[in-house]
Design an enzyme around this catalytic site. Structure first.
Site, short mmCIF file in Angstrom:
data_model
loop_
_atom_site.label_atom_id
_atom_site.label_comp_id
_atom_site.label_asym_id
_atom_site.label_seq_id
_atom_site.Cartn_x
_atom_site.Cartn_y
_atom_site.Cartn_z
N GLU A 243 -16.00 78.39 83.24
CA GLU A 243 -14.55 78.64 83.21
C GLU A 243 -14.01 78.95 84.60
O GLU A 243 -12.90 78.56 84.96
CB GLU A 243 -14.24 79.77 82.22
CG GLU A 243 -14.46 79.33 80.79
CD GLU A 243 -14.52 80.48 79.80
OE1 GLU A 243 -13.94 80.35 78.73
OE2 GLU A 243 -15.15 81.51 80.10
N LYS B 267 -21.92 86.69 71.03
CA LYS B 267 -21.32 85.72 71.95
C LYS B 267 -22.19 85.41 73.17
O LYS B 267 -22.85 86.27 73.71
CB LYS B 267 -19.96 86.23 72.45
CG LYS B 267 -18.88 86.32 71.40
CD LYS B 267 -18.55 84.98 70.74
CE LYS B 267 -17.88 84.01 71.69
NZ LYS B 267 -16.55 84.46 72.08
N HIS C 52 -8.81 60.34 76.11
CA HIS C 52 -7.90 61.14 75.27
C HIS C 52 -8.66 62.18 74.43
O HIS C 52 -8.21 62.53 73.34
CB HIS C 52 -7.07 60.26 74.33
CG HIS C 52 -6.38 59.12 75.01
ND1 HIS C 52 -5.10 59.19 75.49
CD2 HIS C 52 -6.81 57.86 75.30
CE1 HIS C 52 -4.76 58.03 76.05
NE2 HIS C 52 -5.79 57.21 75.95
N SER D 227 -19.94 89.38 75.19
CA SER D 227 -18.65 89.95 74.80
C SER D 227 -18.84 91.45 74.61
O SER D 227 -19.88 91.90 74.16
CB SER D 227 -18.21 89.30 73.48
OG SER D 227 -17.34 90.16 72.78
#
Ligand code: ARG
Length: 460
Positions: free
Chosen positions: A293, A286, A159, A280
């Site tokens: 992803e 970044k 969880h 970025s």
């Protein structure tokens, strides 16, 4: 009279409408089937010769011609014509240009409906081989890295809540187990591709004395497909393949999510090298995990391809319909992406760096709860009672800012106070080493898992 293969000049009084011709044309997708189309044609021609439907001279001319076509494809000089509706017609058209009359006998006893299926199955057989290799490589790499991280603690979550102490090695082995499972699935599917559709004809067989068993054996199948209607209409093996790619994608997506999460500063367990990060355009600081992803999203796309293939091939009347032509775009897209993503996963596994301090910090003492409960059980307490007692200790620990093992002595029955005091010294390595069930996260168990999974890889 000069007859173009495919669209019979005899049947139509005018040319095909340009829009229909464009939409109907599948060469952009199926041209990659050329090696399999040529193999199928060569074997078909030899079978025609064996049953007396082709002269020795015609067979020799066809074989020579197919070799020439193959050389053009291999050299990248094969010139596609606008009227080539698909790879099958492109090959036959070129063969006709090269050798003339004998080429017009090659399509005897076959249709593009059985031809496209045999091409697809031959392609899939090769592709599954590649898939097995790719998965074996990924699994091997995971186990190699795991071996060196069996004692590096890492929290395990259910969880998304910290549950138990595990190790980075155990986590990596879990992904190797997934890859090995998919590897078996790929091998099983490849073994089921044992029925040859070639010679089934358009839908119900034909009148010529074809030797379909000869064709099947020459192409490496166990037997001809048992029913011509089924052979030309079904795409169930292709659907299985896309399901496999979707399933591999689901596994990789979970690895992707874990990499995204564990490399984010909030967790900070892992660090990706610069070559696996992107920047970025606005925020100068970044380091984004785009690759992880992409791993996370691949399975979702393949699941979409599965849904599209199941949908486009369902609800059709028995034999071939043009709807089925969409199968290959979906199959190839799912396959191409899967190969890329397995390679991308391997890059991440090889390149990811561990941050042991953060990992150790995150294995907070509350993760000792199961360890404590199991020890109370070993001293004779019922599990429900132990669960209750350790739950109380966890609450006290929360309220007083101590550890669950530190709070235990205050909540156990008097007879167990000594045991509880001993358990108060439990540290992360004790928790890990104490795990005993087969498949658990202890270093010892992980070593056995690695041996077991390596033997599966060796058999693939
Ligand atoms: N290009 C077609 C496909 O991929 C081959 C079969 C065509 N058959 C036909 N009767 N038009 O499905």
């Amino acid at each position: 009279m000069r007859v173009q293969p495919g669209r019979s000049a005899g049947r139509f009084a005018e040319a095909t409408d340009g829009l229909l011709e464009r939409l109907n044309n599948s060469t952009a997708v199926d041209l990659r089937l050329w090696p399999h189309d040529l193999v199928g044609s060569r074997v078909h021609a030899r079978m025609l010769r064996a049953v007396g439907l082709l002269s020795a001279d015609d067979l020799a001319a066809i074989e020579r011609g197919l070799e020439a076509v193959e050389a053009e494809f291999a050299a990248g000089s094969f010139a596609l014509q606008p009227a080539d509706e698909d790879v099958h017609m492109a090959v036959e058209r070129r063969l006709t240009e090269l050798i003339g009359e004998p080429a017009r006998r090659l399509h005897t006893g076959r249709s593009r409906n059985d031809q496209v299926m045999v091409d697809s199955l031959l392609w899939l057989r090769d592709d599954l081989d590649r898939t097995v290799q790719d998965l074996a490589h990924l699994a091997g790499l995971l186990l190699e890295r795991a071996e060196h991280a069996l004692e590096v603690p890492m929290p395990l979550y259910t969880h998304y809540q910290p549950a138990q102490v595990g190790s980075v090695g155990f986590w990596l082995v879990s992904h190797a187990a997934a890859a090995c499972r998919q590897l078996r699935r790929a091998t099983d599917l490849a073994a089921r591709l044992d029925e040859c559709p070639l010679g089934a004809g358009a839908v119900g067989g034909g009148d010529l004395p074809l030797d379909r068993a000869l064709t099947a054996h020459q192409l490496g199948f166990a037997r001809p497909s048992p029913n011509a209607l089924y052979a030309t209409a079904s795409r169930s093996d292709l659907l299985d393949a896309v399901a496999l790619f979707a399933s591999i994608g689901v596994d990789l997506s979970r690895l992707g999510e874990e990499l995204v999460l564990f490399t984010s500063p909030a967790y900070g367990f892992l660090r990706l090298p610069d070559r696996l990060c992107t920047g970025s355009s606005l925020l100068p600081h970044k380091r984004n995990p785009d690759g992880a992803e992409l791993l996370r999203s691949g399975g979702k796309l393949a699941a979409g391809e599965f849904a599209a293939l199941a949908s486009v091939t369902s609800g059709l009347l028995g034999g071939y319909s043009k709807d089925l032509q969409h199968d290959k775009a979906l199959l190839f897209a799912a396959s191409d992406r899967t190969h890329d993503l397995i390679a991308l996963a391997a890059l991440h596994v090889a390149g990811v760096e561990l941050v042991p301090d953060r990992l150790a910090e995150a294995c907070a003492p509350a993760l000792a709860a199961l360890y404590l409960a199991d020890r109370l059980v070993l001293s004779g307490m019922s599990f429900r009672e132990a669960h209750h007692v350790v739950g109380q200790a966890a609450r006290v620990a929360d309220e007083t800012g101590t550890t669950v093992q530190g709070a235990l002595a205050g909540v156990v029955p008097p007879a167990l106070v000594t045991l509880a005091a001993e358990l108060a010294t439990a540290r992360t390595p004790d928790l890990l080493a104490g795990l005993r069930t087969a498949g658990s996260a202890s270093p010892e168990s992980c070593r056995q898992q690695i041996v077991e999974l390596r033997s599966r890889i060796a058999l693939a």
